[in-house]
Design a protein around this motif. Structure first.
Motif, PDB file in Angstrom:
ATOM      1  N   CYS A  25      11.248 -23.551 -93.544  1.00 60.50           N
ATOM      2  CA  CYS A  25      12.231 -22.479 -93.394  1.00 60.50           C
ATOM      3  C   CYS A  25      13.354 -22.867 -92.435  1.00 60.50           C
ATOM      4  CB  CYS A  25      11.559 -21.207 -92.881  1.00 60.50           C
ATOM      5  SG  CYS A  25      10.356 -20.488 -94.007  1.00 60.50           S
ATOM      6  N   LEU A  26      14.585 -22.573 -92.829  1.00 60.41           N
ATOM      7  CA  LEU A  26      15.761 -22.723 -91.974  1.00 60.41           C
ATOM      8  C   LEU A  26      16.104 -21.325 -91.468  1.00 60.41           C
ATOM      9  CD1 LEU A  26      17.848 -24.736 -90.906  1.00 60.41           C
ATOM     10  CD2 LEU A  26      19.263 -24.220 -92.913  1.00 60.41           C
ATOM     11  N   ILE A  27      15.904 -21.109 -90.168  1.00 56.58           N
ATOM     12  CA  ILE A  27      15.875 -19.755 -89.625  1.00 56.58           C
ATOM     13  C   ILE A  27      17.064 -19.502 -88.693  1.00 56.58           C
ATOM     14  CG2 ILE A  27      14.436 -18.072 -88.422  1.00 56.58           C
ATOM     15  CD1 ILE A  27      12.037 -19.961 -88.978  1.00 56.58           C
ATOM     16  N   LYS A  28      17.796 -18.451 -88.975  1.00 62.57           N
ATOM     17  CA  LYS A  28      18.909 -18.051 -88.122  1.00 62.57           C
ATOM     18  C   LYS A  28      18.395 -17.449 -86.820  1.00 62.57           C
ATOM     19  CE  LYS A  28      21.993 -16.792 -91.972  1.00 62.57           C
ATOM     20  NZ  LYS A  28      22.746 -15.667 -92.593  1.00 62.57           N
ATOM     21  N   ASP A  29      19.249 -17.473 -85.811  1.00 60.78           N
ATOM     22  CA  ASP A  29      18.907 -16.856 -84.533  1.00 60.78           C
ATOM     23  C   ASP A  29      18.565 -15.377 -84.741  1.00 60.78           C
ATOM     24  OD1 ASP A  29      18.558 -16.411 -81.819  1.00 60.78           O
ATOM     25  OD2 ASP A  29      20.710 -16.118 -81.442  1.00 60.78           O
ATOM     26  N   GLY A  30      17.440 -14.953 -84.181  1.00 61.72           N
ATOM     27  CA  GLY A  30      17.032 -13.562 -84.286  1.00 61.72           C
ATOM     28  C   GLY A  30      16.261 -13.224 -85.542  1.00 61.72           C
ATOM     29  N   GLU A  31      16.012 -14.244 -86.394  1.00 62.57           N
ATOM     30  CA  GLU A  31      15.295 -13.980 -87.641  1.00 62.57           C
ATOM     31  C   GLU A  31      13.964 -14.741 -87.676  1.00 62.57           C
ATOM     32  OE1 GLU A  31      17.760 -14.619 -91.039  1.00 62.57           O
ATOM     33  OE2 GLU A  31      19.177 -13.036 -90.474  1.00 62.57           O
ATOM     34  N   ARG A  32      13.123 -14.367 -88.657  1.00 61.28           N
ATOM     35  CA  ARG A  32      11.809 -14.967 -88.813  1.00 61.28           C
ATOM     36  C   ARG A  32      11.750 -15.806 -90.084  1.00 61.28           C
ATOM     37  NH1 ARG A  32       7.717  -9.788 -87.793  1.00 61.28           N
ATOM     38  NH2 ARG A  32       8.783  -8.900 -85.979  1.00 61.28           N
ATOM     39  N   ASN A  40      13.163 -17.423 -84.497  1.00 60.91           N
ATOM     40  CA  ASN A  40      14.213 -18.159 -83.795  1.00 60.91           C
ATOM     41  C   ASN A  40      14.727 -17.312 -82.631  1.00 60.91           C
ATOM     42  OD1 ASN A  40      16.524 -19.456 -82.881  1.00 60.91           O
ATOM     43  ND2 ASN A  40      17.359 -19.840 -84.915  1.00 60.91           N
ATOM     44  N   ASP A  41      14.372 -17.720 -81.446  1.00 60.50           N
ATOM     45  CA  ASP A  41      14.766 -16.992 -80.235  1.00 60.50           C
ATOM     46  C   ASP A  41      15.814 -17.807 -79.488  1.00 60.50           C
ATOM     47  OD1 ASP A  41      14.966 -15.388 -78.019  1.00 60.50           O
ATOM     48  OD2 ASP A  41      12.970 -15.803 -77.237  1.00 60.50           O
ATOM     49  N   GLY A  42      17.077 -17.600 -79.861  1.00 56.31           N
ATOM     50  CA  GLY A  42      18.165 -18.292 -79.180  1.00 56.31           C
ATOM     51  C   GLY A  42      18.131 -19.798 -79.342  1.00 56.31           C
ATOM     52  N   GLY A  43      17.722 -20.262 -80.513  1.00 60.08           N
ATOM     53  CA  GLY A  43      17.678 -21.694 -80.774  1.00 60.08           C
ATOM     54  C   GLY A  43      16.360 -22.349 -80.445  1.00 60.08           C
ATOM     55  N   VAL A  44      15.359 -21.550 -80.090  1.00 64.58           N
ATOM     56  CA  VAL A  44      14.009 -22.054 -79.822  1.00 64.58           C
ATOM     57  C   VAL A  44      13.041 -21.337 -80.755  1.00 64.58           C
ATOM     58  CG1 VAL A  44      12.157 -22.270 -78.114  1.00 64.58           C
ATOM     59  CG2 VAL A  44      14.548 -22.513 -77.400  1.00 64.58           C
ATOM     60  N   LEU A  45      12.224 -22.093 -81.479  1.00 62.62           N
ATOM     61  CA  LEU A  45      11.264 -21.476 -82.384  1.00 62.62           C
ATOM     62  C   LEU A  45      10.048 -20.998 -81.603  1.00 62.62           C
ATOM     63  CD1 LEU A  45      10.801 -20.822 -85.388  1.00 62.62           C
ATOM     64  CD2 LEU A  45       9.461 -22.927 -85.545  1.00 62.62           C
ATOM     65  N   LYS A  46       9.726 -19.734 -81.772  1.00 60.92           N
ATOM     66  CA  LYS A  46       8.594 -19.117 -81.087  1.00 60.92           C
ATOM     67  C   LYS A  46       7.557 -18.669 -82.106  1.00 60.92           C
ATOM     68  CE  LYS A  46      10.633 -18.715 -76.879  1.00 60.92           C
ATOM     69  NZ  LYS A  46      10.057 -19.090 -75.561  1.00 60.92           N
ATOM     70  N   THR A  47       6.305 -18.618 -81.662  1.00 68.17           N
ATOM     71  CA  THR A  47       5.266 -17.980 -82.462  1.00 68.17           C
ATOM     72  C   THR A  47       5.000 -16.604 -81.878  1.00 68.17           C
ATOM     73  OG1 THR A  47       2.934 -18.009 -83.089  1.00 68.17           O
ATOM     74  CG2 THR A  47       3.527 -19.255 -81.118  1.00 68.17           C
ATOM     75  N   LEU A  48       4.946 -15.614 -82.748  1.00 69.84           N
ATOM     76  CA  LEU A  48       4.738 -14.234 -82.312  1.00 69.84           C
ATOM     77  C   LEU A  48       3.261 -13.876 -82.216  1.00 69.84           C
ATOM     78  CD1 LEU A  48       7.449 -12.478 -84.530  1.00 69.84           C
ATOM     79  CD2 LEU A  48       7.674 -13.277 -82.169  1.00 69.84           C
ATOM     80  N   VAL A  49       2.367 -14.806 -82.585  1.00 70.39           N
ATOM     81  CA  VAL A  49       0.945 -14.452 -82.676  1.00 70.39           C
ATOM     82  C   VAL A  49       0.048 -15.330 -81.800  1.00 70.39           C
ATOM     83  CG1 VAL A  49       1.090 -13.402 -84.963  1.00 70.39           C
ATOM     84  CG2 VAL A  49       0.706 -15.877 -84.756  1.00 70.39           C
ATOM     85  N   PHE A  50       0.615 -16.027 -80.832  1.00 69.29           N
ATOM     86  CA  PHE A  50      -0.236 -16.863 -79.992  1.00 69.29           C
ATOM     87  C   PHE A  50      -1.216 -16.000 -79.204  1.00 69.29           C
ATOM     88  CE2 PHE A  50      -1.367 -19.242 -76.156  1.00 69.29           C
ATOM     89  CZ  PHE A  50      -1.822 -20.424 -76.727  1.00 69.29           C
TER      90      PHE A  50
END
Length: 247
Positions: A25-32, A40-50
């Motif tokens: 996936c190519l993800i825009k800032d603020g999207e999943r 995508n949290d400001g250019g950093v990929l985060k996991t929401l379920v850690f």
């Protein structure tokens, strides 16, 4: 717990490319991404379920189902919400599809250390990453499996097999077994009914065998969709020829 940095991604311009599964996936800032749990949290990929565990149970290993991986043993089973497929016949849809249907990310905090401790308390032989798709909660599974190994426990995935090469190879020596849902032997079936692709799953199966993971295969037969004699024979032939297992 704050959103945790994800593994396996790169920056592409103002977006991030997730490299965890073949969707890439190519993800825009603020999207999943498609799985709806990587963000995508400001250019950093985060996991929401850690460490956000939505299901935790004590199971017999045969429930996974494994039949040749420590039969008769107990396994501590965990899952988060989310999946990188959208199978219309999903048995655990309330977990796997919750982020897509409702945008819902729920669960209770259970750290990798907590998970291993519970497995030990209940005298489990292994930890099962199951119910939803373990690939999408990779970071939790990875950190937990490292601690589990140190404590003499085994690790297994119950998975759709839709994972990229590098993340899978990163589990070498940590992941002991996998029960892979080979849902069909048809690309069209995977595209129409699962929102995925067959070829990457077949590559995963072969790669798991190559790196020493014990592999068992499950196919849920759905009348008129994937239960023809020809397709069943194709699946059996693949298992015998590519995985070196009798059918």
């Amino acid at each position: 717990m704050e959103n945790h940095n994800a593994m396996f991604w790169e920056v592409e311009g103002e977006r991030v490319r997730c490299l965890l599964c073949p969707h890439r996936c190519l993800i825009k800032d603020g999207e999943r991404g498609i799985c709806q749990v990587r963000y995508n949290d400001g250019g950093v990929l985060k996991t929401l379920v850690f460490s956000k565990i939505a299901a935790a149970h004590l199971d017999p290993i045969e429930k996974k189902p494994f039949f040749h991986f420590f039969p008769g043993s107990k396994s501590f089973s965990i899952a988060t919400v989310g999946c990188n497929f959208r199978c219309i016949f999903c048995q655990n849809w309330s977990l796997s599809q919750a982020p897509k249907e409702e945008g819902s990310i729920y669960g209770e905090e259970l750290t990798p250390e907590n998970i291993v401790n519970y497995a030990k308390i209940y005298n489990c032989k292994s930890i099962s990453y199951t119910y939803s798709e373990p690939t999408i909660y990779y970071e939790t599974a990875y950190e937990t499996s490292k601690i589990a190994k140190e404590e003499g426990l085994y690790n297994n995935f119950v998975t759709n097999g839709f994972i990229e090469k590098e993340p899978l190879l990163n589990l070498k020596g940590l992941l002991d077994a996998a029960n892979v849902d080979l849902k069909s032997f048809s690309e069209n079936f995977y595209k129409k009914y699962c929102g995925g692709k067959l070829t990457p799953v077949l590559e995963t199966l072969k790669r798991m065998k190559e790196i020493g993971i014990w592999v068992e295969v499950t196919t849920l037969l759905i009348p008129t969709l994937n239960d023809s004699e020809g397709e069943i024979r194709d699946i059996a032939r693949f298992i015998k020829n590519e995985l070196g297992q009798d059918t």
